[in-house]
Design a protein around this motif. Structure first.
Motif, PDB file in Angstrom:
ATOM      1  N   ALA A  92      -0.010   1.709   8.753  1.00 26.28           N
ATOM      2  CA  ALA A  92      -1.353   2.247   8.995  1.00 26.28           C
ATOM      3  C   ALA A  92      -2.359   1.766   7.956  1.00 26.28           C
ATOM      4  N   PRO A  93      -3.468   1.149   8.393  1.00 22.28           N
ATOM      5  CA  PRO A  93      -4.585   0.930   7.464  1.00 22.28           C
ATOM      6  C   PRO A  93      -5.215   2.279   7.123  1.00 22.28           C
ATOM      7  N   LEU A  94      -5.787   2.379   5.954  1.00 19.07           N
ATOM      8  CA  LEU A  94      -6.277   3.667   5.474  1.00 19.07           C
ATOM      9  C   LEU A  94      -7.761   3.864   5.769  1.00 19.07           C
ATOM     10  N   ALA A  95      -8.118   5.127   5.894  1.00 15.01           N
ATOM     11  CA  ALA A  95      -9.518   5.491   6.088  1.00 15.01           C
ATOM     12  C   ALA A  95     -10.287   5.288   4.784  1.00 15.01           C
ATOM     13  N   PRO A  96     -11.606   5.070   4.858  1.00 20.67           N
ATOM     14  CA  PRO A  96     -12.407   4.906   3.631  1.00 20.67           C
ATOM     15  C   PRO A  96     -12.242   6.069   2.661  1.00 20.67           C
ATOM     16  N   GLU A  97     -12.140   7.285   3.195  1.00 19.42           N
ATOM     17  CA  GLU A  97     -11.979   8.456   2.330  1.00 19.42           C
ATOM     18  C   GLU A  97     -10.671   8.401   1.545  1.00 19.42           C
ATOM     19  N   ALA A  98      -9.617   7.877   2.191  1.00 19.11           N
ATOM     20  CA  ALA A  98      -8.324   7.748   1.510  1.00 19.11           C
ATOM     21  C   ALA A  98      -8.399   6.692   0.413  1.00 19.11           C
ATOM     22  N   LEU A  99      -9.105   5.602   0.674  1.00 16.03           N
ATOM     23  CA  LEU A  99      -9.263   4.548  -0.334  1.00 16.03           C
ATOM     24  C   LEU A  99     -10.097   5.048  -1.510  1.00 16.03           C
ATOM     25  N   ASP A 100     -11.115   5.831  -1.221  1.00 14.89           N
ATOM     26  CA  ASP A 100     -11.936   6.404  -2.291  1.00 14.89           C
ATOM     27  C   ASP A 100     -11.102   7.325  -3.175  1.00 14.89           C
ATOM     28  N   ALA A 101     -10.223   8.098  -2.548  1.00 14.40           N
ATOM     29  CA  ALA A 101      -9.371   9.029  -3.302  1.00 14.40           C
ATOM     30  C   ALA A 101      -8.421   8.274  -4.225  1.00 14.40           C
ATOM     31  N   ILE A 102      -7.875   7.170  -3.746  1.00 15.78           N
ATOM     32  CA  ILE A 102      -6.987   6.352  -4.573  1.00 15.78           C
ATOM     33  C   ILE A 102      -7.738   5.836  -5.789  1.00 15.78           C
ATOM     34  N   ARG A 103      -8.928   5.349  -5.567  1.00 16.46           N
ATOM     35  CA  ARG A 103      -9.743   4.815  -6.657  1.00 16.46           C
ATOM     36  C   ARG A 103     -10.056   5.913  -7.673  1.00 16.46           C
ATOM     37  N   GLU A 104     -10.460   7.067  -7.191  1.00 14.01           N
ATOM     38  CA  GLU A 104     -10.888   8.144  -8.079  1.00 14.01           C
ATOM     39  C   GLU A 104      -9.737   8.663  -8.932  1.00 14.01           C
ATOM     40  N   VAL A 105      -8.582   8.869  -8.305  1.00 13.93           N
ATOM     41  CA  VAL A 105      -7.425   9.407  -9.028  1.00 13.93           C
ATOM     42  C   VAL A 105      -6.766   8.329  -9.878  1.00 13.93           C
ATOM     43  N   PRO A 107      17.698  18.616  -7.179  1.00 13.87           N
ATOM     44  CA  PRO A 107      17.421  17.600  -8.208  1.00 13.87           C
ATOM     45  C   PRO A 107      16.990  16.249  -7.661  1.00 13.87           C
ATOM     46  N   MET A 108      17.415  15.894  -6.442  1.00 18.24           N
ATOM     47  CA  MET A 108      17.043  14.586  -5.905  1.00 18.24           C
ATOM     48  C   MET A 108      15.585  14.515  -5.472  1.00 18.24           C
ATOM     49  N   LEU A 109      14.936  15.670  -5.386  1.00 20.08           N
ATOM     50  CA  LEU A 109      13.526  15.666  -4.988  1.00 20.08           C
ATOM     51  C   LEU A 109      12.686  14.893  -6.012  1.00 20.08           C
ATOM     52  N   ARG A 110      13.060  15.004  -7.284  1.00 19.22           N
ATOM     53  CA  ARG A 110      12.311  14.285  -8.324  1.00 19.22           C
ATOM     54  C   ARG A 110      12.479  12.777  -8.175  1.00 19.22           C
ATOM     55  N   ALA A 111      13.694  12.339  -7.842  1.00 24.35           N
ATOM     56  CA  ALA A 111      13.940  10.904  -7.686  1.00 24.35           C
ATOM     57  C   ALA A 111      13.177  10.329  -6.501  1.00 24.35           C
ATOM     58  N   MET A 112      12.854  11.172  -5.528  1.00 21.62           N
ATOM     59  CA  MET A 112      12.197  10.708  -4.315  1.00 21.62           C
ATOM     60  C   MET A 112      10.743  11.165  -4.220  1.00 21.62           C
ATOM     61  N   ARG A 113      10.204  11.649  -5.343  1.00 23.01           N
ATOM     62  CA  ARG A 113       8.871  12.249  -5.288  1.00 23.01           C
ATOM     63  C   ARG A 113       7.797  11.209  -4.972  1.00 23.01           C
ATOM     64  N   ILE A 114       6.722  11.679  -4.399  1.00 22.47           N
ATOM     65  CA  ILE A 114       5.592  10.829  -4.046  1.00 22.47           C
ATOM     66  C   ILE A 114       4.761  10.547  -5.295  1.00 22.47           C
ATOM     67  N   ASP A 115       4.197   9.331  -5.396  1.00 22.77           N
ATOM     68  CA  ASP A 115       3.378   8.992  -6.562  1.00 22.77           C
ATOM     69  C   ASP A 115       1.958   9.522  -6.383  1.00 22.77           C
ATOM     70  N   LYS A 116       1.195   9.514  -7.480  1.00 20.03           N
ATOM     71  CA  LYS A 116      -0.119  10.151  -7.458  1.00 20.03           C
ATOM     72  C   LYS A 116      -1.116   9.451  -6.541  1.00 20.03           C
ATOM     73  N   LEU A 117      -1.026   8.111  -6.424  1.00 25.36           N
ATOM     74  CA  LEU A 117      -1.984   7.397  -5.574  1.00 25.36           C
ATOM     75  C   LEU A 117      -1.726   7.679  -4.096  1.00 25.36           C
ATOM     76  N   SER A 118      -0.456   7.669  -3.708  1.00 22.50           N
ATOM     77  CA  SER A 118      -0.125   7.997  -2.317  1.00 22.50           C
ATOM     78  C   SER A 118      -0.465   9.451  -2.013  1.00 22.50           C
ATOM     79  N   LEU A 119      -0.248  10.319  -2.997  1.00 22.26           N
ATOM     80  CA  LEU A 119      -0.556  11.739  -2.798  1.00 22.26           C
ATOM     81  C   LEU A 119      -2.055  11.948  -2.614  1.00 22.26           C
ATOM     82  N   ALA A 120      -2.855  11.275  -3.418  1.00 24.48           N
ATOM     83  CA  ALA A 120      -4.312  11.379  -3.281  1.00 24.48           C
ATOM     84  C   ALA A 120      -4.765  10.874  -1.919  1.00 24.48           C
ATOM     85  N   SER A 121      -4.190   9.757  -1.495  1.00 22.46           N
ATOM     86  CA  SER A 121      -4.539   9.180  -0.200  1.00 22.46           C
ATOM     87  C   SER A 121      -4.116  10.093   0.940  1.00 22.46           C
TER      88      SER A 121
END
Length: 463
Positions: free
Chosen positions: A97-110, A318-332
């Motif tokens: 999926a290409p991202l919406a402008p709002e999602a790209l802005d969130a990545i930049r900001e965070v 405990p495996m939830l930490r190993a598979m956690r989402i990163d901050k940029l993907s979370l912001a998006s």
């Protein structure tokens, strides 16, 4: 031949000449030495296999210009944008999926600054990254709780590890699917530490098959939405409500790997076989997993939603930490989910949904505009034709979307060569070949990209 080979200069000699010294001022010594060695080896091989009759003039500016071009090419980013003219909206090889402008802005900001990823700003104490999207997922799906990991496969894995390790999982033979990259449900179950018990036949599984298979070690009834294939004809399968009733009666967990994870009804756009996440949960499924970068239209992520008691067990695993989402993907992801809330119109703002919903008249107008520009080149045979586009990403395999493509061919070069040159261009253009014509499907091309296409094609024709 031996004389030509003996006449090849040493790398140090080329480095010490005027052009070599200039090149070393622009690039690192390692880059220049590597380029020289690579070029000398290519010349050596060309002389040996007969591809070259003589060596180039190594002290000529043109030789060093070629080295410079090669170094610049290696410095360019390997990962780069492409124009998707395949007609496949969620194309796994093209980044889904290409991202919406709002999602790209969130990545930049965070990404540009520090953030409150795991800090409670009210108390100053450590917080949880999951709070940033959990309330949104609950509101949009009706789930009691939710958690997010870094991709869809991880979502399935962590669920099975937390809920069924050293226990038994029952699944229908007709739903033991494999998707792209060799991701097979039986393999994932085995790697999670759970034991698989297959029930039914490939084409028919009944609720009684599940009932008879339940034993003292059974903990999960697993349903997998067959999003990337269909079994038709003489078939049968229990409904979700039947499975949910059985799971509750036997104190088991009903889990479904939904795959695409659509949040809105796509029936108004002619797509009817993809249940929404909310519908699946309302029918009694305890926990559902789905991807963030498919029909949801966001970044790569694995979303897990369902009953509070079940999600609570996942949050402490405990495996939830190993598979956690990163901050940029979370912001998006958060920004994308917010586009589903009023007053936003997700179909207008989210590129995947917009590509699905756009009218045929819009696509036709885009195609005619590109075709008219390309037809200015007398060497090109150009036409506008009806085609069928697909959602892709393992979604709705038998349901196509009417579309329009620009079909082009030329006698100057083969269609395969034209396609290869377009792939190598900047921007790269990915189409498909049919009947010795290159098809550029306009459903997956934006208006801005359509404006670029004629000049990109002309550059490809020129070589």
């Amino acid at each position: 031949m031996n004389e030509l080979l003996r006449g090849l200069p040493q790398t140090s000699v080329l480095l010490d000449c005027e052009f070599g010294r200039r090149l070393a001022e622009r690039y690192t010594r390692e880059e220049v030495v590597g380029a020289l060695r690579e070029s000398l080896q290519q010349v050596r091989e060309g002389l040996l296999n007969g591809a070259l009759a003589s060596a180039p003039d190594f002290l000529d500016a043109a030789f060093f210009d070629g080295l410079s071009a090669g170094i610049e090419a290696k410095r360019r980013s390997s990962l780069r944008p492409v124009i998707n003219a395949t007609g496949v909206i969620i194309h796994t090889n093209l980044g889904r999926a290409p991202l919406a402008p709002e999602a790209l802005d969130a990545i930049r900001e965070v990404g540009e600054f520090h953030s409150n990823l795991e800090l409670d700003l009210e108390t100053g104490a450590r917080g949880s990254r999951h709070i940033h999207v959990e309330a949104l997922i609950r509101e949009l799906t009706g789930a009691e709780a939710a958690v997010v990991v870094n991709n869809g496969a991880a979502a399935v894995m962590v669920c099975l590890m937390a809920l069924a390790r050293d226990r038994e999982v029952i699944a229908s033979r007709g739903e033991l699917i494999e998707i792209g990259g060799g991701f097979r449900i039986p393999d994932v179950i085995a790697e999670s530490g759970a034991r698989l018990r297959e029930v039914g036949a490939t084409n028919k599984t009944r609720i009684k098959d599940y009932e008879r298979a339940i034993g003292p070690e059974t903990t999960v009834l697993l349903k997998s939405h067959c999003s990337n294939f269909r079994i038709v004809g003489f078939t049968a399968a229990p409904t979700r409500r039947e499975l949910a009733d059985l799971a509750r009666a036997r104190e088991l967990i009903l889990m479904e790997d939904l795959g695409s994870g659509v949040l809105i009804d796509l029936a108004p756009y002619g797509l009817t076989d993809e249940p929404t996440v909310g519908q699946v949960l309302r029918e009694g499924v305890d926990v559902v997993t789905f991807s963030g970068d498919k029909l949801l239209g966001g970044p790569q992520a694995g979303v897990i939603a369902g009953r509070r008691s079940v999600i609570g067990r996942l949050k402490t695993h405990p495996m939830l930490r190993a598979m956690r989402i990163d901050k940029l993907s979370l912001a998006s992801l958060e920004a994308t989910l917010r586009l589903y809330l009023a007053p936003h119109d997700p179909v207008a703002r989210i590129p995947v949904l917009r590509a699905i919903a756009q009218g045929l008249d819009v696509i036709m107008s885009r195609a005619r505009g590109v075709a008219d520009e390309l037809a200015r080149d007398p060497t090109l045979d150009v036409d506008v034709i009806d085609t069928v586009a697909f959602v892709g990403g393992g979604s709705l395999p038998q349901q196509g979307l009417r579309s329009v493509a620009v079909a082009a061919r030329t006698d100057a070069i083969s269609t395969e060569t034209l396609a290869a040159r377009l792939r190598a261009g900047r921007p790269s253009v990915i189409g498909r070949i049919s009947d010795n014509r290159l098809l550029l499907d306009m459903r997956t091309v934006t208006d801005a990209q359509a404006d670029q296409l004629p000049s990109v094609v002309r550059r490809a024709l020129a070589g």
